[in-house]
Design a protein around this motif. Structure first.
Motif, PDB file in Angstrom:
ATOM      1  N   GLU A   1     -20.147  59.194  12.350  1.00  0.00           N
ATOM      2  CA  GLU A   1     -20.636  59.941  13.504  1.00  0.00           C
ATOM      3  C   GLU A   1     -20.575  59.128  14.800  1.00  0.00           C
ATOM      4  OE1 GLU A   1     -24.921  61.909  14.534  1.00  0.00           O
ATOM      5  OE2 GLU A   1     -24.330  61.658  12.453  1.00  0.00           O
TER       6      GLU A   1
ATOM      7  N   TYR B   1     -16.709  63.722  17.910  1.00  0.00           N
ATOM      8  CA  TYR B   1     -16.878  65.135  18.277  1.00  0.00           C
ATOM      9  C   TYR B   1     -15.896  65.530  19.384  1.00  0.00           C
ATOM     10  CZ  TYR B   1     -21.230  64.441  15.770  1.00  0.00           C
ATOM     11  OH  TYR B   1     -22.151  64.132  14.820  1.00  0.00           O
TER      12      TYR B   1
ATOM     13  N   PHE C   1     -12.942  68.218  19.042  1.00  0.00           N
ATOM     14  CA  PHE C   1     -12.847  69.327  19.987  1.00  0.00           C
ATOM     15  C   PHE C   1     -11.428  69.438  20.546  1.00  0.00           C
ATOM     16  CE2 PHE C   1     -13.290  70.530  24.587  1.00  0.00           C
ATOM     17  CZ  PHE C   1     -13.489  71.891  24.379  1.00  0.00           C
TER      18      PHE C   1
ATOM     19  N   PHE D   1     -18.138  69.143  13.049  1.00  0.00           N
ATOM     20  CA  PHE D   1     -19.186  69.851  13.793  1.00  0.00           C
ATOM     21  C   PHE D   1     -20.374  70.200  12.893  1.00  0.00           C
ATOM     22  CE2 PHE D   1     -16.491  71.667  17.544  1.00  0.00           C
ATOM     23  CZ  PHE D   1     -16.451  70.396  18.088  1.00  0.00           C
TER      24      PHE D   1
ATOM     25  N   HIS E   1     -21.061  68.526  10.219  1.00  0.00           N
ATOM     26  CA  HIS E   1     -21.447  67.235   9.636  1.00  0.00           C
ATOM     27  C   HIS E   1     -21.262  67.143   8.128  1.00  0.00           C
ATOM     28  CE1 HIS E   1     -24.280  67.584  13.205  1.00  0.00           C
ATOM     29  NE2 HIS E   1     -23.433  66.639  13.532  1.00  0.00           N
TER      30      HIS E   1
ATOM     31  N   SER F   1     -18.920  75.883  20.570  1.00  0.00           N
ATOM     32  CA  SER F   1     -19.250  75.008  19.436  1.00  0.00           C
ATOM     33  C   SER F   1     -19.423  73.566  19.925  1.00  0.00           C
ATOM     34  CB  SER F   1     -18.131  75.048  18.383  1.00  0.00           C
ATOM     35  OG  SER F   1     -18.478  75.916  17.347  1.00  0.00           O
ATOM     36  N   TYR F   2     -18.583  73.176  20.876  1.00  0.00           N
ATOM     37  CA  TYR F   2     -18.661  71.807  21.388  1.00  0.00           C
ATOM     38  C   TYR F   2     -19.887  71.617  22.287  1.00  0.00           C
ATOM     39  CZ  TYR F   2     -17.186  67.339  23.379  1.00  0.00           C
ATOM     40  OH  TYR F   2     -17.135  66.025  23.767  1.00  0.00           O
TER      41      TYR F   2
ATOM     42  N   VAL G   1     -22.853  71.020  20.228  1.00  0.00           N
ATOM     43  CA  VAL G   1     -22.807  69.654  19.690  1.00  0.00           C
ATOM     44  C   VAL G   1     -23.300  68.668  20.756  1.00  0.00           C
ATOM     45  CG1 VAL G   1     -21.210  67.808  19.015  1.00  0.00           C
ATOM     46  CG2 VAL G   1     -21.033  70.034  17.941  1.00  0.00           C
TER      47      VAL G   1
ATOM     48  N   LEU H   1     -27.065  68.776  21.042  1.00  0.00           N
ATOM     49  CA  LEU H   1     -27.705  68.046  19.950  1.00  0.00           C
ATOM     50  C   LEU H   1     -27.573  66.534  20.138  1.00  0.00           C
ATOM     51  CD1 LEU H   1     -29.050  67.997  17.147  1.00  0.00           C
ATOM     52  CD2 LEU H   1     -26.784  68.159  16.133  1.00  0.00           C
ATOM     53  N   LYS H   2     -26.356  66.122  20.515  1.00  0.00           N
ATOM     54  CA  LYS H   2     -26.099  64.689  20.700  1.00  0.00           C
ATOM     55  C   LYS H   2     -26.993  64.133  21.822  1.00  0.00           C
ATOM     56  CE  LYS H   2     -22.334  61.826  22.119  1.00  0.00           C
ATOM     57  NZ  LYS H   2     -21.053  61.859  22.802  1.00  0.00           N
TER      58      LYS H   2
ATOM     59  N   GLU I   1     -29.945  71.448  15.684  1.00  0.00           N
ATOM     60  CA  GLU I   1     -28.996  71.101  14.619  1.00  0.00           C
ATOM     61  C   GLU I   1     -28.819  72.260  13.635  1.00  0.00           C
ATOM     62  OE1 GLU I   1     -29.987  67.539  12.519  1.00  0.00           O
ATOM     63  OE2 GLU I   1     -28.398  67.830  11.044  1.00  0.00           O
TER      64      GLU I   1
END
Lengths: 113, 454
Positions: free
Chosen positions: A3, A13, A17, A60, A62, B319-320, B323, B326-327, B431
């Motif tokens: 990660e 990520y 993407f 995405f 995980h 979707s990104y 993410v 969350l990040k 998440e």
């Protein structure tokens, strides 16, 4: 790649993407393209679908970093999806004669009667 | 779930009511601009084009009648002028539909968002003595079950009980000849109210959650994992099966339809000429669709396909962004970026909220464009009354419904991000919702090529 791993200063990520956007561009571009050959359509359906599906599920969602039981939970219904697709193959108009022998039962008793 | 870690004042919930007002304002402005002002202009253009077409048709018919024009000659200037006028009229109609449907959809989804967040906020702000709950003898690791999901499920049951008459009532709003059955409609509306109460109570329990008291599974094979997370994965497992049934039904039927591909391959019994052709969604969507080896006219249209193309990107980008939300929430060492982005995201709390708002906007764009696309398809003759239309609208509609329900949940996440905030301790809310959202994206990865390309 975990990660927190980075490549060119960007995390997994971000690169996932970018890959997803590239294949989406390819996919959407193909739809706009007139007269696309049947083999290409199938290629996009299967290969691009698998690549994009892997990118979303593995990174995405995980799943790549989760323990095996989350992966099993995710993969389990795909057994039924595969069975349904097999059923479609067997029951379509070409199911008797048009499919390769490895994925169809011996229908000779039906065709030779 | 309600591991209360801090206290939420009643006044905080009133911010949800204000948020509902803001959302409704955006919806009304969007409707006024797109659905009324621009759409009216487009309607005038459509009427003009319709008159041009009628004139061109009359001119051609008169020519055929007096013998100056050969009626079967498609290279005649008058015939070409008539066809061009017809194409211009169709294009003007679709352009009108685009703006009208976009405006109406914006108003509808803004109304739905405002109802959920506004009613939820109002109900929670009105709860007596909610401000006095910080006494408690609960320790921070205590966890509780919640009745809200059960109440919600009961609400769905009551709603579905009256659903057929609810649909008739909706039709009655649009058609004077249809009479609504008010008794059963009342049952359906009661179900919706129970759902709203259950959701607002669920929010009431979750908003104070700052990460303490997450319920942990105690037995194999998920020992040590969050129960919510396991539950969500099992839910996703069932969702895969739901979409698999749509997909397999489609594939099974598709292999027996007399499509362009089947004719190109020589056809089969009952599928030999273009008159046997059955048009699929992709024929209506793709430029050149429905044309067999140069025979016949294509029914495909670029402007009908464009919304689906944009939507595919919108979902991937959304979707990104979730993410990123969350990040950011999980990053205790987060620093505000430099320049313009720094102004947009001065704090971690603002950054998380803004990434969620971006996700909400992209998801809403998906719904608006989806309905624009449907309106084009219906106007072009691809209705739910055919087998091909039925599976297309049911499959893409089920997906759209998943997107919409996800957006209602995301609305609450935006509210929480704006009030209590998300950090490394309570980011699991983002998440676990993100898992659902990515699944919706995953389903589109299959649906898009299957219906738009195949």
């Amino acid at each position: 790649m975990s990660e927190h791993a980075e490549f060119m200063g960007k995390d997994v990520y971000f690169w996932n993407f970018i890959v997803l956007m590239f294949f989406t561009l390819f996919e959407v571009g193909a739809v706009f393209f007139e007269g696309i050959p049947k083999a290409t359509v199938w290629g996009i359906l299967i290969v691009v679908g698998l690549i994009k599906g892997f990118g979303i599920a593995a990174f995405f969602m995980h799943l790549k970093d989760e323990h095996k039981w989350f992966n099993i939970t995710f993969m389990f219904p795909w057994i039924f999806v595969a069975l349904m697709l097999w059923g479609i193959g067997l029951s379509n108009p070409e199911g008797v004669t048009g499919l390769p022998s490895w994925c169809t039962p011996d229908w000779s008793y039906a065709t030779e009667r | 779930m309600s591991g209360h870690g801090n206290h939420v004042a009643n006044s905080t919930w009133m911010r949800a009511v204000m948020m509902a007002g803001m959302i409704l304002t955006v919806g009304i402005v969007g409707f006024a601009v797109l659905g009324v002002f621009v759409a009216e202009n487009k309607h005038h253009t459509w009427e003009d084009e319709h008159h041009h077409y009628e004139d061109a048709k009359d001119e051609w018919s008169a020519g055929v009648a007096d013998g100056t024009v050969n009626g079967s000659d498609h290279s005649e200037p008058l015939y070409i002028a008539k066809e061009e006028a017809h194409n211009a009229e169709v294009a003007a109609h679709l352009s009108y539909l685009t703006y009208r449907v976009a405006g109406v959809t914006m108003l509808f989804i803004a109304g739905a968002y405002a109802t959920f967040i506004g009613l939820g906020g109002f109900l929670n702000a009105s709860k007596p003595k909610a401000d006095d709950h910080h006494d408690d003898h609960h320790d921070e690791h205590e966890h509780h079950g919640s009745a809200s999901p059960i109440i919600f499920a009961f609400g769905i049951m009551v709603f579905l009980w009256g659903l057929p008459d609810f649909i008739v009532a909706c039709k009655a709003l649009l058609d004077d000849t249809v009479t609504a059955e008010l008794g059963m409609l009342g049952i359906s509306v009661s179900g919706m109210l129970i759902m709203v109460v259950a959701v607002s109570n669920w929010w009431f329990e979750d908003l104070p959650f700052i990460g303490h008291g997450e319920q942990i599974a105690t037995s194999y094979p998920f020992e040590g994992d969050h129960i919510r997370k396991v539950g969500l994965w099992v839910f996703i497992m069932s969702e895969i099966m739901v979409f698999a049934t749509f997909f397999s039904s489609y594939l099974r039927m598709r292999t027996e339809w007399c499509t362009k591909w089947a004719l190109d391959d020589g056809g089969f019994a009952g599928c030999r000429t273009t008159s046997d052709l059955e048009l699929t969604a992709s024929d209506y969507l793709r430029p050149g669709g429905g044309k067999v080896d140069g025979l016949g006219e294509s029914v495909g249209d670029f402007w009908t396909l464009l919304p689906g193309g944009i939507n595919t990107f919108a979902l991937i980008i959304s979707s990104y962004t979730i993410v990123l939300a969350l990040k950011t929430a999980k990053n205790a060492k987060w620093e505000s970026p430099k320049g313009f982005m720094g102004k947009l995201m001065p704090t971690r709390k603002a950054a998380v909220r803004n990434y969620l708002i971006a996700t909400l906007i992209l998801g809403s764009l998906f719904i608006v464009l989806k309905l624009v696309e449907w309106s084009h398809l219906v106007a072009e003759g691809f209705t739910i009354g055919t087998v091909q239309g039925s599976i297309f609208y049911i499959a893409t509609g089920a997906h759209g419904l998943h997107v919409f329900l996800g957006l209602v949940i995301m609305l609450y996440l935006v509210f929480k991000a704006d009030t209590v905030g998300f950090d490394e301790d309570n980011a699991q809310g983002i998440e676990y919702f993100g898992l659902y959202w990515h699944f919706v994206d995953l389903a589109w990865v299959v649906i898009f090529p299957a219906f738009y390309l195949y």
